[in-house]
Write a protein that holds these residues in place. Structure first.
Motif, PDB file in Angstrom:
ATOM      1  N   PHE A 325       0.820  -1.214   0.000  1.00 30.62           N
ATOM      2  CA  PHE A 325       0.000   0.000   0.000  1.00 30.62           C
ATOM      3  C   PHE A 325       0.856   1.267   0.000  1.00 30.62           C
ATOM      4  O   PHE A 325       0.444   2.307  -0.515  1.00 30.62           O
ATOM      5  CB  PHE A 325      -0.905  -0.009   1.240  1.00 30.62           C
ATOM      6  CG  PHE A 325      -1.832   1.163   1.355  1.00 30.62           C
ATOM      7  CD1 PHE A 325      -2.945   1.277   0.541  1.00 30.62           C
ATOM      8  CD2 PHE A 325      -1.603   2.168   2.294  1.00 30.62           C
ATOM      9  CE1 PHE A 325      -3.817   2.355   0.651  1.00 30.62           C
ATOM     10  CE2 PHE A 325      -2.467   3.246   2.418  1.00 30.62           C
ATOM     11  CZ  PHE A 325      -3.571   3.339   1.593  1.00 30.62           C
ATOM     12  N   TYR A 326       2.079   1.185   0.534  1.00 32.66           N
ATOM     13  CA  TYR A 326       2.870   2.386   0.816  1.00 32.66           C
ATOM     14  C   TYR A 326       3.982   2.678  -0.195  1.00 32.66           C
ATOM     15  O   TYR A 326       4.553   3.766  -0.166  1.00 32.66           O
ATOM     16  CB  TYR A 326       3.499   2.266   2.210  1.00 32.66           C
ATOM     17  CG  TYR A 326       2.484   2.218   3.316  1.00 32.66           C
ATOM     18  CD1 TYR A 326       1.831   3.374   3.747  1.00 32.66           C
ATOM     19  CD2 TYR A 326       2.142   1.009   3.926  1.00 32.66           C
ATOM     20  CE1 TYR A 326       0.882   3.330   4.747  1.00 32.66           C
ATOM     21  CE2 TYR A 326       1.196   0.960   4.936  1.00 32.66           C
ATOM     22  CZ  TYR A 326       0.563   2.123   5.339  1.00 32.66           C
ATOM     23  OH  TYR A 326      -0.377   2.076   6.335  1.00 32.66           O
ATOM     24  N   VAL A 327       4.325   1.712  -1.067  1.00 26.46           N
ATOM     25  CA  VAL A 327       5.491   1.896  -1.946  1.00 26.46           C
ATOM     26  C   VAL A 327       5.046   2.218  -3.373  1.00 26.46           C
ATOM     27  O   VAL A 327       3.913   1.947  -3.769  1.00 26.46           O
ATOM     28  CB  VAL A 327       6.412   0.661  -1.913  1.00 26.46           C
ATOM     29  CG1 VAL A 327       6.970   0.467  -0.507  1.00 26.46           C
ATOM     30  CG2 VAL A 327       5.690  -0.605  -2.375  1.00 26.46           C
ATOM     31  N   TRP A 328       6.007   2.768  -4.167  1.00 25.52           N
ATOM     32  CA  TRP A 328       5.692   3.310  -5.484  1.00 25.52           C
ATOM     33  C   TRP A 328       6.752   2.912  -6.505  1.00 25.52           C
ATOM     34  O   TRP A 328       7.939   2.911  -6.192  1.00 25.52           O
ATOM     35  CB  TRP A 328       5.638   4.837  -5.438  1.00 25.52           C
ATOM     36  CG  TRP A 328       4.762   5.413  -4.379  1.00 25.52           C
ATOM     37  CD1 TRP A 328       5.077   5.627  -3.070  1.00 25.52           C
ATOM     38  CD2 TRP A 328       3.410   5.832  -4.537  1.00 25.52           C
ATOM     39  NE1 TRP A 328       4.011   6.157  -2.406  1.00 25.52           N
ATOM     40  CE2 TRP A 328       2.969   6.309  -3.277  1.00 25.52           C
ATOM     41  CE3 TRP A 328       2.527   5.869  -5.625  1.00 25.52           C
ATOM     42  CZ2 TRP A 328       1.681   6.811  -3.080  1.00 25.52           C
ATOM     43  CZ3 TRP A 328       1.248   6.369  -5.424  1.00 25.52           C
ATOM     44  CH2 TRP A 328       0.834   6.829  -4.167  1.00 25.52           C
ATOM     45  N   SER A 329       6.308   2.646  -7.734  1.00 27.15           N
ATOM     46  CA  SER A 329       7.273   2.462  -8.823  1.00 27.15           C
ATOM     47  C   SER A 329       7.688   3.837  -9.341  1.00 27.15           C
ATOM     48  O   SER A 329       6.974   4.837  -9.166  1.00 27.15           O
ATOM     49  CB  SER A 329       6.665   1.645  -9.955  1.00 27.15           C
ATOM     50  OG  SER A 329       5.710   2.422 -10.669  1.00 27.15           O
ATOM     51  N   TYR A 330       8.826   3.877  -9.968  1.00 22.76           N
ATOM     52  CA  TYR A 330       9.357   5.124 -10.530  1.00 22.76           C
ATOM     53  C   TYR A 330       8.389   5.713 -11.562  1.00 22.76           C
ATOM     54  O   TYR A 330       8.068   6.908 -11.525  1.00 22.76           O
ATOM     55  CB  TYR A 330      10.717   4.826 -11.163  1.00 22.76           C
ATOM     56  CG  TYR A 330      11.481   6.035 -11.643  1.00 22.76           C
ATOM     57  CD1 TYR A 330      12.289   6.760 -10.771  1.00 22.76           C
ATOM     58  CD2 TYR A 330      11.415   6.433 -12.978  1.00 22.76           C
ATOM     59  CE1 TYR A 330      13.022   7.853 -11.217  1.00 22.76           C
ATOM     60  CE2 TYR A 330      12.138   7.530 -13.439  1.00 22.76           C
ATOM     61  CZ  TYR A 330      12.938   8.237 -12.553  1.00 22.76           C
ATOM     62  OH  TYR A 330      13.656   9.324 -13.000  1.00 22.76           O
ATOM     63  N   GLU A 331       7.906   4.847 -12.465  1.00 23.33           N
ATOM     64  CA  GLU A 331       7.014   5.320 -13.529  1.00 23.33           C
ATOM     65  C   GLU A 331       5.681   5.811 -12.969  1.00 23.33           C
ATOM     66  O   GLU A 331       5.105   6.789 -13.464  1.00 23.33           O
ATOM     67  CB  GLU A 331       6.779   4.200 -14.552  1.00 23.33           C
ATOM     68  CG  GLU A 331       7.965   3.925 -15.443  1.00 23.33           C
ATOM     69  CD  GLU A 331       8.415   5.165 -16.227  1.00 23.33           C
ATOM     70  OE1 GLU A 331       7.531   5.917 -16.712  1.00 23.33           O
ATOM     71  OE2 GLU A 331       9.631   5.388 -16.336  1.00 23.33           O
ATOM     72  N   GLU A 332       5.211   5.131 -11.946  1.00 27.25           N
ATOM     73  CA  GLU A 332       3.966   5.526 -11.288  1.00 27.25           C
ATOM     74  C   GLU A 332       4.101   6.949 -10.735  1.00 27.25           C
ATOM     75  O   GLU A 332       3.224   7.808 -10.939  1.00 27.25           O
ATOM     76  CB  GLU A 332       3.722   4.536 -10.146  1.00 27.25           C
ATOM     77  CG  GLU A 332       2.314   4.448  -9.627  1.00 27.25           C
ATOM     78  CD  GLU A 332       2.193   3.356  -8.574  1.00 27.25           C
ATOM     79  OE1 GLU A 332       1.050   3.072  -8.204  1.00 27.25           O
ATOM     80  OE2 GLU A 332       3.215   2.812  -8.118  1.00 27.25           O
TER      81      GLU A 332
END
Length: 680
Positions: A325-332
């Protein structure tokens, strides 16, 4: 078909209701069945937001092969450690004795009369070269129970003997230099690079910071407050803080506060409210004031029930994956942030391959945890833009990310309401009200909720509220933490009813929890009889209930003049003195309480219609060994005898008292400010 756990209120127990394991809740029925069928008990203790509890459930408790072994050879019992901290405390001590380590899930094997003979934490299903798996462990113990039971029973008797030894108290005195000893130990443990104490994993341990604040106040050692300042700053900038939705995760798995264990616990938010508020009072750092308000936003948005009580926790996992829920991809992130992405990338330290790496291999996961290396003030100076402009940009990014994150599958929220953890939040909000009085309104509502729903007609507290039902007799932690909250709320709102409730609950604690040898049992004398009656004093991730109760007693002695409170607090310190002297860093809240015994403080009594002008300024000052009473009427005289001769008046009068001897009243506002506020 569901098992018996389907009828429980605990979200943790209900998570296991559809396991093929024939689970029982902790109950007389379960142990009677174990005796009747001549089987050992398999006891599994955890909590709803525990990541490794989820792992063990998926690997083993949802597995038909494991369930068949458990159902054939054992009576299986599930316990929510947050509902039954007494059971957890006893068997966690067993695990620590047997293995030198603890944690959850806690796995214990018992005789049908509740005596433990083997304990551990997480077990994978299958054995490996380095450790036994649950399947082999179960089969081995089942065989031993049939073929060599005497060995297991002898071991159980030895463990009970050690548990009883562990609980014995010794008469003694705290080392007169204990405050300096604790300071020196914390100084040795302090991480000068990243703040905090010790190496990974790093817990916030706010009571260490509360102690250092008071040590600085008393000794004037600047280094004490610098350790606090560096730790508070590093935690707030790190990945342990949720930069999108606010609030703190439970702990950091690394020394940099970067990689959190993602669950969020109510008790951490309450204790950290106190730590950041005090940090602001002592240093004036705006970052700390902002952090207080952001924790408040998180609590009221995510954790506050419509009735006014606070929920317990949010899970680390969603969709079966920790931190998803808390982490993100670079492209996102690139798609969401758009035009300011390069600046965002610099400030929050994200990378194309992902800064969040696999725990065992160190390989990038392609995901990023947002964290900062510098404050907005420092970054603005480096980037040559105004601080306000940068703050506006960050808030704009945060709102976009928050809106996007809301679309994700949210982690499970444990919606049971616990009296003790609510007490810590009430205390935290009350302390923080020196920054903004809006926090008092929420603290009052939480108190009203507890008094309405968790207080019985005989004045005793209940521990847990869920789905409109309050159950489970209150533990020492419920009384101690709630009394702490009531005292803090009284000394910020000056509404007599809160102090009266604090005194009444204290009388219940003395009657039903006090040990004549000193200290307080964790369970009341009318509670369930367990193999031992636990009495914890060690301050772990949060302070022990005994530490907080001693702290409460010293404060109430000063507020009421009841010498019994002082005597019981001193005797409690004496009975724990051997442990405190040997490991002061494990008893920082107890040492903080002891400081009330050794530090002169002023008792300030205020009367008059303009009293609020003075109290509004006093609550913004850090004067940790002063007490303040506002006499609006004579109601408070029913519990506070030593200020009875001071009569309420319309005219502003301020009495400065030390050792229960009061000066002539101050009536001139300039003199009051000079003696009361400027010298605080």
């Amino acid at each position: 078909m569901p098992n018996r756990l389907i009828n429980e209120k605990s979200p943790y127990l209900r998570q296991h209701a559809y396991n093929p394991v024939n689970w029982y809740p902790w109950s007389k029925e379960a142990f009677e069945k174990a005796k009747r069928e001549d089987k050992p008990v398999f006891l599994s203790i955890g909590y709803s937001t525990c990541h490794w509890c989820h792992v063990m459930e998926k690997e083993s408790f949802e597995d038909e092969e494991i369930a068949d072994i458990l159902n054939k050879h054992f009576i299986s019992i599930k316990v929510d450690r947050e509902e039954r901290p007494d059971i957890d405390s006893i068997y966690m001590n067993v695990c620590m004795m047997m293995t030198g380590r603890g944690g959850w899930p806690l796995t214990v094997f018992l005789t049908p009369d509740k005596k433990p003979f083997y304990a551990g934490t997480y077990f994978p299903k299958e054995s490996s070269y380095t450790r036994i798996g649950l399947k082999d462990l179960l089969l081995n113990i089942a065989e031993l129970w049939q073929k060599d039971r005497e060995k297991l029973i002898n071991r159980a008797d030895q463990i009970i003997h050690h548990l009883q030894d562990y609980g014995r108290v010794t008469e003694g005195k705290i080392n007169p230099n204990i405050e300096h000893m604790l300071y020196e130990k914390l100084k040795d443990m302090f991480d000068p690079y990243y703040g905090g104490f010790g190496r990974k994993p790093k817990f916030p341990v706010p009571h260490n910071l509360l102690f250092l604040n008071r040590y600085h106040y008393k000794s004037k050692k600047q280094n004490a407050v610098e350790m606090v300042k560096h730790t508070l700053k590093s935690m707030r900038l790190g990945g342990i803080y949720d930069h999108v939705g606010f609030g703190f995760h439970r702990y950091s798995t690394d020394e940099r506060w970067f990689l959190p264990h993602f669950e969020k616990m109510l008790y951490d938010q309450g204790m950290l409210l106190m730590a950041y508020a005090e940090g602001y009072f002592l240093t004036g750092e705006n970052l700390f004031r902002e952090t207080v308000d952001e924790i408040f936003q998180y609590l009221t948005r995510e954790m506050l029930s419509l009735e006014g009580g606070f929920y317990s926790a949010e899970d680390a996992d969603s969709e079966g994956e920790e931190g998803k829920f808390y982490v993100w991809s670079y492209e996102e992130l690139k798609q969401i942030i758009k035009e300011d992405f390069r600046l965002f990338e610099t400030i929050f330290n994200i990378t194309l391959e992902g800064n969040y790496r696999e725990e065992h291999t160190g390989k990038p996961t392609g995901k990023n945890i947002l964290y900062m290396k510098k404050t907005v003030k420092e970054l603005a100076r480096e980037l040559k833009i105004s601080e306000e402009e940068l703050k506006d940009k960050i808030e704009n990014w945060r709102k976009r990310l928050f809106s996007e994150r809301k679309k994700r599958v949210h982690p499970l929220k444990d919606t049971k309401i616990l009296t003790d953890w609510n007490g810590l939040v009430i205390a935290g909000l009350s302390v923080a009200s020196g920054i903004d009085k809006k926090y008092l309104k929420t603290a009052r509502k939480a108190v009203d909720f507890i008094l309405k729903n968790m207080k019985q007609s005989d004045g005793r507290l209940l521990h847990r509220y869920k789905d409109g039902v309050a159950e489970i007799d209150g533990f020492l932690s419920d009384y101690a933490y709630f009394i702490w909250g009531l005292i803090e709320l009284y000394e910020k709102s000056f509404e007599e009813k809160y102090l009266i409730e604090a005194v009444n609950f204290t009388e219940t604690v003395i009657k039903h929890f006090y040990d004549s040898k000193g200290g307080f049992f964790d369970t009341p004398d009318f509670g369930e009889e367990l193999i031992v009656r636990p009495k914890e004093s060690y301050d772990g991730a949060i302070p022990s209930a005994n530490s907080v109760m001693v702290y409460n007693l010293f404060r109430l002695y000063r507020l009421t003049g009841n010498i019994l409170y002082k005597n019981l607090a001193e005797k409690s310190l004496d009975c724990f003195s051997e442990k405190i002297n040997s490991i002061p860093s494990g008893y920082s809240m107890m040492v903080l309480a002891h400081m009330w015994q050794t530090t002169p403080g002023r008792d300030i009594v205020i009367t008059g219609e303009r009293a609020e002008e003075i109290t509004d300024r006093l609550i913004r000052k850090f004067a940790p060994f002063d007490t303040v009473i506002v006499k609006k009427n004579s109601q408070i005289d029913s519990i506070s005898s030593h200020f009875k001769n001071i009569q309420p008046s319309k005219e502003l009068k301020v009495y400065l008292c030390e050792n229960f001897s009061c000066s002539s009243p101050l009536t001139d506002i300039r003199e009051i400010e000079e003696k009361l506020i400027e010298k605080s």
